[in-house]
Design a protein around this motif. Structure first.
Motif, PDB file in Angstrom:
ATOM      1  N   ASP A 134       2.311   4.632 -14.250  1.00  0.00           N
ATOM      2  CA  ASP A 134       0.976   5.066 -15.022  1.00  0.00           C
ATOM      3  C   ASP A 134       0.113   5.965 -13.754  1.00  0.00           C
ATOM      4  N   GLY A 135       1.118   6.348 -12.557  1.00  0.00           N
ATOM      5  CA  GLY A 135       0.703   7.287 -11.891  1.00  0.00           C
ATOM      6  C   GLY A 135       0.311   6.593 -10.934  1.00  0.00           C
ATOM      7  N   LYS A 136       0.083   5.179 -10.217  1.00  0.00           N
ATOM      8  CA  LYS A 136      -0.111   4.448  -9.299  1.00  0.00           C
ATOM      9  C   LYS A 136       1.092   3.850  -9.029  1.00  0.00           C
ATOM     10  N   ASN A 137       0.177   3.424  -7.696  1.00  0.00           N
ATOM     11  CA  ASN A 137       1.059   1.863  -6.895  1.00  0.00           C
ATOM     12  C   ASN A 137       0.894   0.824  -7.643  1.00  0.00           C
ATOM     13  N   HIS A 138       2.193   0.651  -7.826  1.00  0.00           N
ATOM     14  CA  HIS A 138       2.284  -0.630  -9.262  1.00  0.00           C
ATOM     15  C   HIS A 138       3.563  -1.180  -9.016  1.00  0.00           C
ATOM     16  N   GLY A 139       4.233  -1.907  -8.411  1.00  0.00           N
ATOM     17  CA  GLY A 139       5.432  -3.185  -8.402  1.00  0.00           C
ATOM     18  C   GLY A 139       5.670  -3.142  -6.669  1.00  0.00           C
ATOM     19  N   LYS A 140       6.700  -2.879  -6.205  1.00  0.00           N
ATOM     20  CA  LYS A 140       7.176  -3.662  -5.477  1.00  0.00           C
ATOM     21  C   LYS A 140       7.185  -2.519  -4.151  1.00  0.00           C
ATOM     22  N   PHE A 141       6.650  -2.410  -2.717  1.00  0.00           N
ATOM     23  CA  PHE A 141       6.355  -1.640  -1.779  1.00  0.00           C
ATOM     24  C   PHE A 141       7.662  -1.983  -0.488  1.00  0.00           C
ATOM     25  N   GLU A 142       7.535  -1.424  -0.330  1.00  0.00           N
ATOM     26  CA  GLU A 142       8.483  -1.991   1.398  1.00  0.00           C
ATOM     27  C   GLU A 142       8.539  -0.267   2.316  1.00  0.00           C
ATOM     28  N   LEU A 143       8.195  -1.126   3.376  1.00  0.00           N
ATOM     29  CA  LEU A 143       8.165  -0.389   4.547  1.00  0.00           C
ATOM     30  C   LEU A 143       9.533  -0.773   5.947  1.00  0.00           C
ATOM     31  N   TYR A 144       9.774   0.460   6.231  1.00  0.00           N
ATOM     32  CA  TYR A 144      10.186   0.442   7.328  1.00  0.00           C
ATOM     33  C   TYR A 144      10.663   0.785   8.606  1.00  0.00           C
ATOM     34  N   ASN A 145      11.193   0.430   9.859  1.00  0.00           N
ATOM     35  CA  ASN A 145      10.726   1.540  10.920  1.00  0.00           C
ATOM     36  C   ASN A 145      12.311   2.010  11.058  1.00  0.00           C
ATOM     37  N   GLU A 146      12.352   2.826  12.184  1.00  0.00           N
ATOM     38  CA  GLU A 146      12.916   4.152  12.265  1.00  0.00           C
ATOM     39  C   GLU A 146      14.343   4.207  12.147  1.00  0.00           C
ATOM     40  N   GLY A 147      14.054   2.761  12.947  1.00  0.00           N
ATOM     41  CA  GLY A 147      15.890   2.074  13.046  1.00  0.00           C
ATOM     42  C   GLY A 147      16.537   1.263  11.175  1.00  0.00           C
ATOM     43  N   GLY A 148      15.745   1.534  10.932  1.00  0.00           N
ATOM     44  CA  GLY A 148      15.703   0.346   9.659  1.00  0.00           C
ATOM     45  C   GLY A 148      15.938  -0.671   9.383  1.00  0.00           C
ATOM     46  N   TYR A 180      -0.430  -3.849  -7.699  1.00  0.00           N
ATOM     47  CA  TYR A 180      -1.174  -3.635  -8.969  1.00  0.00           C
ATOM     48  C   TYR A 180      -1.882  -2.961  -9.315  1.00  0.00           C
ATOM     49  N   GLU A 181      -1.879  -1.914  -9.412  1.00  0.00           N
ATOM     50  CA  GLU A 181      -2.570  -0.557  -9.977  1.00  0.00           C
ATOM     51  C   GLU A 181      -3.366   0.196  -8.178  1.00  0.00           C
ATOM     52  N   ASN A 182      -2.164  -0.389  -7.843  1.00  0.00           N
ATOM     53  CA  ASN A 182      -3.129   0.395  -6.275  1.00  0.00           C
ATOM     54  C   ASN A 182      -3.223  -0.232  -5.297  1.00  0.00           C
ATOM     55  N   LEU A 183      -3.841  -1.690  -5.254  1.00  0.00           N
ATOM     56  CA  LEU A 183      -4.151  -2.908  -4.923  1.00  0.00           C
ATOM     57  C   LEU A 183      -3.274  -3.568  -4.507  1.00  0.00           C
ATOM     58  N   HIS A 184      -3.068  -4.420  -2.711  1.00  0.00           N
ATOM     59  CA  HIS A 184      -2.576  -5.176  -2.779  1.00  0.00           C
ATOM     60  C   HIS A 184      -2.553  -6.101  -3.454  1.00  0.00           C
ATOM     61  N   HIS A 185      -0.821  -6.702  -4.532  1.00  0.00           N
ATOM     62  CA  HIS A 185      -1.181  -8.038  -5.041  1.00  0.00           C
ATOM     63  C   HIS A 185      -0.149  -9.188  -4.669  1.00  0.00           C
ATOM     64  N   GLY A 186      -0.426 -10.458  -4.243  1.00  0.00           N
ATOM     65  CA  GLY A 186       0.670 -11.084  -4.217  1.00  0.00           C
ATOM     66  C   GLY A 186       0.615 -11.034  -3.141  1.00  0.00           C
ATOM     67  N   VAL A 187       1.504 -11.643  -2.214  1.00  0.00           N
ATOM     68  CA  VAL A 187       2.208 -12.438  -0.766  1.00  0.00           C
ATOM     69  C   VAL A 187       2.806 -10.801  -0.234  1.00  0.00           C
ATOM     70  N   PHE A 188       1.756 -10.769   0.543  1.00  0.00           N
ATOM     71  CA  PHE A 188       2.871  -9.355   1.608  1.00  0.00           C
ATOM     72  C   PHE A 188       2.787  -9.834   2.925  1.00  0.00           C
ATOM     73  N   LYS A 189       4.193 -10.118   3.214  1.00  0.00           N
ATOM     74  CA  LYS A 189       5.675  -9.929   4.814  1.00  0.00           C
ATOM     75  C   LYS A 189       5.266  -8.867   5.651  1.00  0.00           C
ATOM     76  N   GLU A 193      -2.052 -13.296   2.054  1.00  0.00           N
ATOM     77  CA  GLU A 193      -1.592 -13.798  -0.380  1.00  0.00           C
ATOM     78  C   GLU A 193      -2.731 -12.691  -0.301  1.00  0.00           C
ATOM     79  N   TYR A 194      -2.880 -11.662  -1.715  1.00  0.00           N
ATOM     80  CA  TYR A 194      -3.736 -11.077  -1.783  1.00  0.00           C
ATOM     81  C   TYR A 194      -3.679 -10.933  -3.175  1.00  0.00           C
ATOM     82  N   ALA A 195      -5.384 -10.707  -3.575  1.00  0.00           N
ATOM     83  CA  ALA A 195      -5.455 -10.946  -5.363  1.00  0.00           C
ATOM     84  C   ALA A 195      -6.470  -9.814  -5.280  1.00  0.00           C
ATOM     85  N   LEU A 196      -6.019  -9.296  -6.231  1.00  0.00           N
ATOM     86  CA  LEU A 196      -5.792  -7.683  -6.411  1.00  0.00           C
ATOM     87  C   LEU A 196      -7.305  -6.953  -5.144  1.00  0.00           C
ATOM     88  N   GLY A 197      -6.522  -7.339  -4.232  1.00  0.00           N
ATOM     89  CA  GLY A 197      -6.465  -6.065  -2.857  1.00  0.00           C
ATOM     90  C   GLY A 197      -7.458  -7.069  -1.826  1.00  0.00           C
TER      91      GLY A 197
END
Length: 124
Positions: free
Chosen positions: A71-85, A94-103, A116-120
């Motif tokens: 629905d147009g919002k960051n919602h679900g899995k997010f992954e960020l990689y460096n230039e080497g992969g 969850y609706e544009n907010l960090h939610h759950g465990v970020f590693k 660990e985040y709860a609604l941002g």
């Protein structure tokens, strides 16, 4: 003769189905637009929020970022990689907010922090 024809037909259809590659569908995140009035990302029609996966790439072709959008919002899995992969950050929105465990990982892929985040907001 007729049975041979159907046997050959079924074999060729089976082989054709097996050789088809499932293409992952996504859009380049940079093609998405933010509509402030609707508070969502869209691709072409601002009244239709984007749903699906978007990716950003480095100039060398490696994936930089993968996001699920609902629905147009960051919602679900997010992954960020460096230039080497190497994966350097992963988590869930969850609706544009960090939610759950970020590693968070270093450039060698070793875990350096978990938050660990709860609604941002970080949980304490």
């Amino acid at each position: 003769m007729r049975n041979s024809f159907f046997l050959l037909l079924s074999i060729s259809l089976t082989l054709g189905a097996c050789s088809e590659e499932k293409k992952e569908e996504y859009v380049d995140c940079e093609r998405l637009n933010l509509d402030v009035a609707y508070n969502h990302l869209y691709e072409t029609d601002r009244t239709v929020p984007y749903n699906g996966v978007c990716k950003v790439f480095y100039p060398n072709g490696n994936v930089k970022q993968v996001r699920e959008i609902v629905d147009g919002k960051n919602h679900g899995k997010f992954e960020l990689y460096n230039e080497g992969g190497v994966l350097v950050e992963e988590g869930t929105f969850y609706e544009n907010l960090h939610h759950g465990v970020f590693k968070y990982y270093n450039d060698e892929g070793e875990l350096i922090e978990q938050v660990e985040y709860a609604l941002g907001r970080p949980k304490q």
